[in-house]
Design a protein around this motif. Sequence first.
Motif, PDB file in Angstrom:
ATOM      1  N   LYS A 182      -9.363   4.945  -3.133  1.00 41.90           N
ATOM      2  CA  LYS A 182     -10.448   4.375  -3.940  1.00 41.90           C
ATOM      3  C   LYS A 182      -9.948   3.985  -5.330  1.00 41.90           C
ATOM      4  CE  LYS A 182     -14.336   6.537  -1.592  1.00 41.90           C
ATOM      5  NZ  LYS A 182     -15.466   7.460  -1.676  1.00 41.90           N
ATOM      6  N   SER A 183      -9.038   4.766  -5.872  1.00 41.64           N
ATOM      7  CA  SER A 183      -8.462   4.439  -7.177  1.00 41.64           C
ATOM      8  C   SER A 183      -7.675   3.129  -7.104  1.00 41.64           C
ATOM      9  CB  SER A 183      -7.556   5.585  -7.634  1.00 41.64           C
ATOM     10  OG  SER A 183      -6.856   5.230  -8.791  1.00 41.64           O
ATOM     11  N   ILE A 184      -6.904   2.949  -6.039  1.00 32.46           N
ATOM     12  CA  ILE A 184      -6.143   1.707  -5.856  1.00 32.46           C
ATOM     13  C   ILE A 184      -7.102   0.536  -5.681  1.00 32.46           C
ATOM     14  CG2 ILE A 184      -4.506   0.482  -4.362  1.00 32.46           C
ATOM     15  CD1 ILE A 184      -3.289   3.289  -3.736  1.00 32.46           C
TER      16      ILE A 184
ATOM     17  N   GLU B  85      -0.686  -0.710 -10.677  1.00 29.99           N
ATOM     18  CA  GLU B  85      -1.120  -2.044 -11.094  1.00 29.99           C
ATOM     19  C   GLU B  85       0.066  -2.998 -11.191  1.00 29.99           C
ATOM     20  OE1 GLU B  85      -3.655  -4.339 -14.590  1.00 29.99           O
ATOM     21  OE2 GLU B  85      -3.513  -2.158 -14.641  1.00 29.99           O
ATOM     22  N   LYS B  86       1.167  -2.509 -11.710  1.00 28.05           N
ATOM     23  CA  LYS B  86       2.374  -3.339 -11.821  1.00 28.05           C
ATOM     24  C   LYS B  86       2.878  -3.752 -10.437  1.00 28.05           C
ATOM     25  CE  LYS B  86       7.024  -3.327 -13.872  1.00 28.05           C
ATOM     26  NZ  LYS B  86       7.194  -4.671 -13.466  1.00 28.05           N
ATOM     27  N   ILE B  87       2.863  -2.820  -9.492  1.00 24.67           N
ATOM     28  CA  ILE B  87       3.295  -3.130  -8.125  1.00 24.67           C
ATOM     29  C   ILE B  87       2.422  -4.233  -7.542  1.00 24.67           C
ATOM     30  CG2 ILE B  87       3.356  -2.220  -5.763  1.00 24.67           C
ATOM     31  CD1 ILE B  87       4.163   0.511  -7.055  1.00 24.67           C
ATOM     32  N   ILE B  88       1.123  -4.103  -7.716  1.00 26.25           N
ATOM     33  CA  ILE B  88       0.181  -5.081  -7.155  1.00 26.25           C
ATOM     34  C   ILE B  88       0.358  -6.441  -7.807  1.00 26.25           C
ATOM     35  CG2 ILE B  88      -2.264  -5.668  -6.901  1.00 26.25           C
ATOM     36  CD1 ILE B  88      -2.744  -2.541  -6.772  1.00 26.25           C
ATOM     37  N   VAL B  89       0.396  -6.482  -9.127  1.00 26.56           N
ATOM     38  CA  VAL B  89       0.523  -7.752  -9.853  1.00 26.56           C
ATOM     39  C   VAL B  89       1.853  -8.431  -9.530  1.00 26.56           C
ATOM     40  CG1 VAL B  89       0.753  -8.756 -12.157  1.00 26.56           C
ATOM     41  CG2 VAL B  89      -1.076  -7.114 -11.696  1.00 26.56           C
TER      42      VAL B  89
ATOM     43  N   ASP C 156      -1.445   5.137 -12.186  1.00 24.79           N
ATOM     44  CA  ASP C 156      -2.192   3.889 -12.005  1.00 24.79           C
ATOM     45  C   ASP C 156      -1.519   2.693 -12.657  1.00 24.79           C
ATOM     46  OD1 ASP C 156      -4.105   5.100 -10.468  1.00 24.79           O
ATOM     47  OD2 ASP C 156      -5.612   5.234 -12.059  1.00 24.79           O
ATOM     48  N   ARG C 157      -0.851   2.910 -13.780  1.00 24.60           N
ATOM     49  CA  ARG C 157      -0.158   1.807 -14.457  1.00 24.60           C
ATOM     50  C   ARG C 157       0.943   1.249 -13.559  1.00 24.60           C
ATOM     51  NH1 ARG C 157       2.599   4.118 -18.589  1.00 24.60           N
ATOM     52  NH2 ARG C 157       4.588   3.265 -18.029  1.00 24.60           N
ATOM     53  N   GLU C 158       1.668   2.131 -12.917  1.00 23.00           N
ATOM     54  CA  GLU C 158       2.728   1.691 -12.006  1.00 23.00           C
ATOM     55  C   GLU C 158       2.123   1.002 -10.778  1.00 23.00           C
ATOM     56  OE1 GLU C 158       6.545   3.449  -9.528  1.00 23.00           O
ATOM     57  OE2 GLU C 158       5.526   4.749 -10.957  1.00 23.00           O
TER      58      GLU C 158
ATOM     59  N   LEU D 281       0.832  -1.195   0.000  1.00 25.48           N
ATOM     60  CA  LEU D 281       0.000   0.000   0.000  1.00 25.48           C
ATOM     61  C   LEU D 281       0.874   1.255   0.000  1.00 25.48           C
ATOM     62  CD1 LEU D 281      -2.711   1.429   0.088  1.00 25.48           C
ATOM     63  CD2 LEU D 281      -2.733   1.091   2.579  1.00 25.48           C
ATOM     64  N   ALA D 282       1.924   1.247   0.781  1.00 23.22           N
ATOM     65  CA  ALA D 282       2.834   2.397   0.809  1.00 23.22           C
ATOM     66  C   ALA D 282       3.456   2.628  -0.565  1.00 23.22           C
ATOM     67  CB  ALA D 282       3.922   2.183   1.865  1.00 23.22           C
ATOM     68  N   TYR D 283       3.894   1.558  -1.214  1.00 19.46           N
ATOM     69  CA  TYR D 283       4.461   1.692  -2.567  1.00 19.46           C
ATOM     70  C   TYR D 283       3.407   2.221  -3.542  1.00 19.46           C
ATOM     71  CZ  TYR D 283       8.826  -0.754  -1.468  1.00 19.46           C
ATOM     72  OH  TYR D 283      10.047  -1.109  -0.965  1.00 19.46           O
ATOM     73  N   CYS D 284       2.171   1.726  -3.427  1.00 20.45           N
ATOM     74  CA  CYS D 284       1.100   2.188  -4.327  1.00 20.45           C
ATOM     75  C   CYS D 284       0.789   3.664  -4.101  1.00 20.45           C
ATOM     76  CB  CYS D 284      -0.165   1.362  -4.123  1.00 20.45           C
ATOM     77  SG  CYS D 284      -0.072  -0.307  -4.797  1.00 20.45           S
ATOM     78  N   LEU D 285       0.778   4.087  -2.851  1.00 18.07           N
ATOM     79  CA  LEU D 285       0.490   5.486  -2.542  1.00 18.07           C
ATOM     80  C   LEU D 285       1.552   6.422  -3.096  1.00 18.07           C
ATOM     81  CD1 LEU D 285      -0.821   5.146   1.122  1.00 18.07           C
ATOM     82  CD2 LEU D 285      -2.171   5.722  -0.916  1.00 18.07           C
ATOM     83  N   HIS D 286       2.776   5.933  -3.199  1.00 16.48           N
ATOM     84  CA  HIS D 286       3.870   6.766  -3.701  1.00 16.48           C
ATOM     85  C   HIS D 286       4.161   6.563  -5.185  1.00 16.48           C
ATOM     86  CE1 HIS D 286       4.573   7.107   0.632  1.00 16.48           C
ATOM     87  NE2 HIS D 286       4.981   8.314   0.310  1.00 16.48           N
TER      88      HIS D 286
END
Length: 131
Positions: A115-117, A66-70, A62-64, A53-58
């Motif tokens: 919400k976007s994440i 999604e890549k972090i999550i996948v 959105d493309r980045e 979540l911290a990586y996603c917030l920073h």
Amino acid sequence: FSQESQSAAQQRADNTPKDAPRQLLMLLTLLRERVKAEAVFSNDEKGKNLRMLAYCLHASDDREREKIIVDSIGKSLDKLDSFSELLTSSIDYAESTSHQLQPSRSGPLNLSLLKSIKDIVEDIKDKRTWG
């Protein structure tokens, strides 16, 4: 999460100093930041979700995110559900405290970004379920 740091490093390439001493200083600074971030979270599932979540917030877009999550979750729907639950509780918390003053340095949680994440996670779940 090394792929995320590689992506961030590529984006910073334009800002990278050209002389060796400044490059070394920048590398040491980035390494120190990474070590501090890794030390904050435990290595269990909850810690991994918080780190993600911290990586996603920073992340820059959105493309980045999604890549972090996948890259972090792989093909596990259970891990995706667990991360989704963290996002839901974070959104609920942000909504319940949005009217309060925020004494922390970081300020209030970015509800629209959370919400976007969450939408990205739901899209990934849909692709995996039906794809």
